[in-house]
Design a protein around this motif. Sequence first.
Motif, PDB file in Angstrom:
ATOM      1  N   LEU A   2       0.661  -1.109   0.001  1.00  0.00           N
ATOM      2  CA  LEU A   2      -0.103   0.030   0.013  1.00  0.00           C
ATOM      3  C   LEU A   2       0.820   1.256   0.122  1.00  0.00           C
ATOM      4  N   ALA A   3       1.949   1.424   0.481  1.00  0.00           N
ATOM      5  CA  ALA A   3       2.762   2.429   1.134  1.00  0.00           C
ATOM      6  C   ALA A   3       3.412   2.653  -0.662  1.00  0.00           C
ATOM      7  N   PHE A   4       3.925   1.663  -1.228  1.00  0.00           N
ATOM      8  CA  PHE A   4       4.428   1.595  -2.683  1.00  0.00           C
ATOM      9  C   PHE A   4       3.589   2.394  -3.617  1.00  0.00           C
ATOM     10  N   VAL A   5       1.980   1.891  -3.531  1.00  0.00           N
ATOM     11  CA  VAL A   5       1.055   2.417  -4.208  1.00  0.00           C
ATOM     12  C   VAL A   5       1.067   4.003  -4.092  1.00  0.00           C
ATOM     13  N   LYS A   6       0.962   4.384  -2.803  1.00  0.00           N
ATOM     14  CA  LYS A   6       0.884   5.819  -2.478  1.00  0.00           C
ATOM     15  C   LYS A   6       2.214   6.478  -2.905  1.00  0.00           C
ATOM     16  N   LEU A   7       3.329   6.130  -2.732  1.00  0.00           N
ATOM     17  CA  LEU A   7       4.615   6.901  -3.093  1.00  0.00           C
ATOM     18  C   LEU A   7       4.412   6.508  -4.798  1.00  0.00           C
ATOM     19  N   ALA A   8       4.052   5.804  -5.578  1.00  0.00           N
ATOM     20  CA  ALA A   8       4.268   5.587  -6.915  1.00  0.00           C
ATOM     21  C   ALA A   8       3.213   6.381  -7.730  1.00  0.00           C
ATOM     22  N   THR A   9       2.269   6.822  -6.826  1.00  0.00           N
ATOM     23  CA  THR A   9       1.126   7.658  -7.746  1.00  0.00           C
ATOM     24  C   THR A   9       1.066   9.159  -7.141  1.00  0.00           C
ATOM     25  N   MET A  10       1.740   9.639  -6.206  1.00  0.00           N
ATOM     26  CA  MET A  10       1.471  10.643  -5.658  1.00  0.00           C
ATOM     27  C   MET A  10       1.589  11.903  -6.811  1.00  0.00           C
ATOM     28  N   GLU A  11       2.656  11.978  -7.316  1.00  0.00           N
ATOM     29  CA  GLU A  11       2.613  12.934  -8.345  1.00  0.00           C
ATOM     30  C   GLU A  11       1.720  13.026  -9.676  1.00  0.00           C
ATOM     31  N   LYS A  12       1.730  11.800 -10.315  1.00  0.00           N
ATOM     32  CA  LYS A  12       1.075  11.621 -11.485  1.00  0.00           C
ATOM     33  C   LYS A  12      -0.274  11.145 -11.586  1.00  0.00           C
ATOM     34  N   MET A  13      -0.675  10.535 -10.285  1.00  0.00           N
ATOM     35  CA  MET A  13      -1.959   9.942 -10.150  1.00  0.00           C
ATOM     36  C   MET A  13      -2.637  10.342  -8.882  1.00  0.00           C
ATOM     37  N   GLU A  52      -5.523   4.109 -18.349  1.00  0.00           N
ATOM     38  CA  GLU A  52      -4.952   5.110 -19.401  1.00  0.00           C
ATOM     39  C   GLU A  52      -3.651   5.448 -19.361  1.00  0.00           C
ATOM     40  N   ILE A  53      -3.469   6.384 -18.102  1.00  0.00           N
ATOM     41  CA  ILE A  53      -2.364   6.935 -17.752  1.00  0.00           C
ATOM     42  C   ILE A  53      -1.254   6.037 -17.898  1.00  0.00           C
ATOM     43  N   LYS A  54      -1.365   4.868 -17.186  1.00  0.00           N
ATOM     44  CA  LYS A  54      -0.195   3.897 -17.118  1.00  0.00           C
ATOM     45  C   LYS A  54       0.016   3.529 -18.771  1.00  0.00           C
ATOM     46  N   LYS A  55      -0.920   3.304 -19.452  1.00  0.00           N
ATOM     47  CA  LYS A  55      -0.453   2.944 -21.086  1.00  0.00           C
ATOM     48  C   LYS A  55       0.315   3.831 -21.601  1.00  0.00           C
ATOM     49  N   LEU A  57       2.182   6.170 -20.253  1.00  0.00           N
ATOM     50  CA  LEU A  57       3.420   6.376 -19.572  1.00  0.00           C
ATOM     51  C   LEU A  57       4.273   5.017 -20.094  1.00  0.00           C
ATOM     52  N   ASP A  58       3.671   3.907 -20.387  1.00  0.00           N
ATOM     53  CA  ASP A  58       4.511   2.580 -20.711  1.00  0.00           C
ATOM     54  C   ASP A  58       4.861   2.765 -22.067  1.00  0.00           C
ATOM     55  N   ALA A  59       3.977   3.412 -23.070  1.00  0.00           N
ATOM     56  CA  ALA A  59       4.215   3.500 -24.486  1.00  0.00           C
ATOM     57  C   ALA A  59       5.188   4.559 -24.532  1.00  0.00           C
TER      58      ALA A  59
END
Length: 75
Positions: A2-13, A52-55, A57-59
């Motif tokens: 859960l902490a990883f999700v919070k850190l990974a999404t804080m700025e972009k999502m 959609e944002i992840k797609k 970013l991946d692209a």
Amino acid sequence: MLAFVKLATMEKMPKVAEIANAMKIVAENESVGLHFEWDSADLIATLKQAGEIKKQLDAAQQPTPAEPAQPKPAQ
């Protein structure tokens, strides 16, 4: 996790981070659980948008495919 999700999404999502912040991990005796309440329509819309944002970013991180080789002229 859960902490990883919070850190990974804080700025972009930030909306995904907000949803993650609404999750509470509870431990009682030998059990661990997750408590979460959120409006279902908002959750579904946010998850679709995050996908959609992840797609995108991946692209953006994918290497550009090499140009196809041109056939050699017959000799």
